[in-house]
Design an enzyme around this catalytic site. Structure first.
Site, short mmCIF file in Angstrom:
data_model
loop_
_atom_site.label_atom_id
_atom_site.label_comp_id
_atom_site.label_asym_id
_atom_site.label_seq_id
_atom_site.Cartn_x
_atom_site.Cartn_y
_atom_site.Cartn_z
N HIS A 101 68.80 -75.40 -48.21
CA HIS A 101 68.36 -74.07 -48.06
C HIS A 101 69.28 -72.84 -48.33
O HIS A 101 68.71 -71.67 -48.85
CB HIS A 101 67.77 -73.69 -46.41
N ARG B 192 85.22 -57.00 -36.69
CA ARG B 192 86.05 -57.89 -36.50
C ARG B 192 85.72 -59.22 -37.56
O ARG B 192 86.79 -60.05 -37.66
CB ARG B 192 85.80 -58.66 -34.86
N HIS C 39 91.76 -57.64 -40.76
CA HIS C 39 91.55 -57.37 -39.47
C HIS C 39 92.75 -57.96 -38.63
O HIS C 39 93.22 -57.43 -37.75
CB HIS C 39 90.37 -57.97 -38.87
N TYR D 225 97.22 -52.74 -33.41
CA TYR D 225 96.50 -52.69 -32.21
C TYR D 225 97.42 -53.11 -31.17
O TYR D 225 97.42 -52.39 -30.30
CB TYR D 225 95.22 -53.21 -32.48
N SER E 218 93.13 -46.92 -41.27
CA SER E 218 92.05 -47.63 -42.37
C SER E 218 91.46 -46.30 -42.89
O SER E 218 91.29 -46.34 -44.19
CB SER E 218 91.19 -48.33 -41.35
N HIS F 152 92.08 -45.82 -46.99
CA HIS F 152 90.84 -45.67 -47.84
C HIS F 152 90.84 -44.66 -48.69
O HIS F 152 90.32 -44.80 -49.86
CB HIS F 152 89.52 -46.03 -47.04
#
Length: 492
Positions: free
Chosen positions: A75, A351, A358, A366, A389, A393
């Site tokens: 599928h 996440r 990440h 972090y 970030s 960017h």
């Protein structure tokens, strides 16, 4: 090792377990230091308060990518064949349109050819970046050897801080020089984005290697990484450093060629999408005013192009390219992403969307900021991650389009942080639907505003010598949008 405590557990029990963990890990490090990762070694010397709220570490294991498993289902394979059919129809439509309209054969590669012009200059910049990155290892070994010769603690401290400052200066200089080089060489937007993404990859690799190995030199815990390990890490599809990774037994070349073939098709499909949905709708912006209806049509086209960009970038880079590199590198852990399409909250999407980036942000930004700077104030770590970030960017977008138009930075800092901290209780189905709507609207705004500004600067004369020219959007004043003054509705 991962240590997870639920909030319902009593604090004395947590502290007791943490104390036993610290003692046990110290004994383990003393007995078998060569088997302990630097992250776990550092964890043994953290305070009990830090241990109570320990943040998980990245674990590597031999596993296939999620889409690789799903595409075994008939599928799901049919959905891929649907995109193949759309791709073939887009090529056929492009050929027929150009033959009928212009009498020329056009396969829809015009956007690709214009976006990746000057390939020799892009390759020269990449080779220079790669050479500079290789120089990091001998400098690291030279510092480690020189440090051992110093007997006095003060001299060692001065040597350490001088080296730390040198690494920081090298990373900042690397970012500035590469960014300036692509601007001075006038690389087109797509080539600029590709080069700057490689620039960020090299900088993150350097930081990961330095942060993971510096404690070994300072503590004399284990030997530093070899040049072979450093070189393998530079090309492996991960940004989290380990001395060794789970490895496969061989290279399946048919798998490599299949992923590369799909990579090329995705880039071709991307060129077709932007030629039909962006160039033909917004390419003339700045030459003439857009009517209100044309602007709405351009926004819908940009939303479709933005959504297709997300899907194509994901499948092209995070699935095809990453799996092809992993196969050639015998890299066993192929979990480069999770089922982000099923996420029903923005936090879940962040996440799951890009596991490679990440993991780096989680491990080196972090986690370390919370344990070393913010002292368990996790919301400050989240703000720092989003700020970094958003900044990088926007650096990529500003260099690619040669103007400061902080659309993406605003969406990261305002919209992203809002959705991270503001919890709206809704069902998983409704949350997933809202997330897809935000995908269409958010990426549509990106494509529309950046494309309008890009074409407005190409089609409208402006004062190129003025500094404000790069900071003030030209699309605000140059042949913008003409809305009709009659907003009444006729029912006759």
């Amino acid at each position: 090792m991962i240590l997870i405590f639920e909030e319902e557990v009593n604090l004395p029990i947590k502290q007791s377990v943490c104390g036993n963990l610290i003692i046990g890990s110290q004994l383990t490090v003393q007995n078998t230091p060569e088997r302990i990762s630097p992250e776990f070694y550092d964890a043994a010397h953290k305070s009990e308060h830090t241990c109570v709220k320990r943040i998980r570490l990245k674990e590597f294991a031999i596993r296939e990518s999620l889409l690789t498993q799903l595409l075994e289902v008939p599928h799901i394979r049919s959905i891929r064949r649907l995109f193949v059919g759309i791709f073939c129809m887009a090529i056929l439509l492009t050929v027929l349109y150009n033959l009928a309209e212009f009498g020329t054969l056009n396969l829809g590669l015009g956007v690709f050819q214009a976006g990746f012009a000057k390939p020799h200059l892009s390759l020269a910049v990449w080779v220079t970046m790669q050479t500079a990155t290789f120089c990091v290892y001998p400098c690291f070994i030279g510092w480690a050897c020189y440090r051992k010769r110093l007997k006095h603690g003060v001299l060692r401290a001065v040597c350490d801080y001088a080296y730390y400052l040198g690494v920081f200066t090298f990373q900042c200089s690397f970012l500035v020089l590469v960014t300036c080089s692509v601007v001075l060489l006038e690389l087109p937007p797509a080539a600029t984005v590709a080069v700057l993404m490689e620039m960020l990859r090299f900088v993150m690799k350097i930081h990961a290697f330095f942060w993971s190995n510096v404690s070994r030199v300072v503590d004399n815990s284990t030997g530093v990484a070899s040049f072979r390990q450093f070189t393998y890490f530079l090309f492996a599809p991960t940004l989290v450093y380990r001395d060794e990774y789970p490895r496969t037994s061989g290279i399946r070349w048919p798998v490599v060629f299949r992923h590369l073939k799909e990579f090329v098709c995705c880039v071709w499909f991307f060129s077709l999408v932007y030629e039909w949905l962006v160039f033909r709708q917004i390419g003339s912006f700045g030459e003439v005013k857009l009517s209100g209806g044309q602007f709405v049509l351009a926004f819908f086209s940009a939303s479709a192009a933005g959504l297709m960009s997300v899907l194509l970038f994901f499948y092209c880079v995070q699935h095809c390219w990453s799996n092809a590199v992993a196969e050639v590198m015998y890299f066993g852990d192929r979990q480069f992403y999770e089922d982000w399409w099923n996420a029903h909250t923005f936090a879940q999407y962040m996440r799951r969307w890009n596991g490679i980036v990440h993991d780096w942000l989680h491990t080196y930004v972090y986690r370390e900021s919370i344990e070393l700077v913010f002292r368990e104030r996790r919301w400050l770590g989240t703000v720092l991650v989003f700020t970094i970030s958003a900044f990088f960017h926007e650096v990529v977008m500003t260099a690619a389009f040669r103007n400061l138009y902080p659309v993406m930075a605003i969406q990261f800092e305002v919209g992203g942080l809002t959705f991270m901290f503001v919890k709206v209780h809704m069902s998983q189905g409704l949350g997933n639907t809202m997330l897809w709507i935000m995908h269409c609207l958010g990426n549509g705004v990106h494509v529309l505003l950046y494309a309008m500004e890009y074409y407005a600067r190409r089609n409208c004369p402006a004062d190129m010598g003025s500094l404000l020219h790069y900071a003030v959007p030209v699309s605000w004043s140059c042949n913008g949008i003409a809305l009709s003054g009659n907003w009444s509705t006729s029912w006759n």
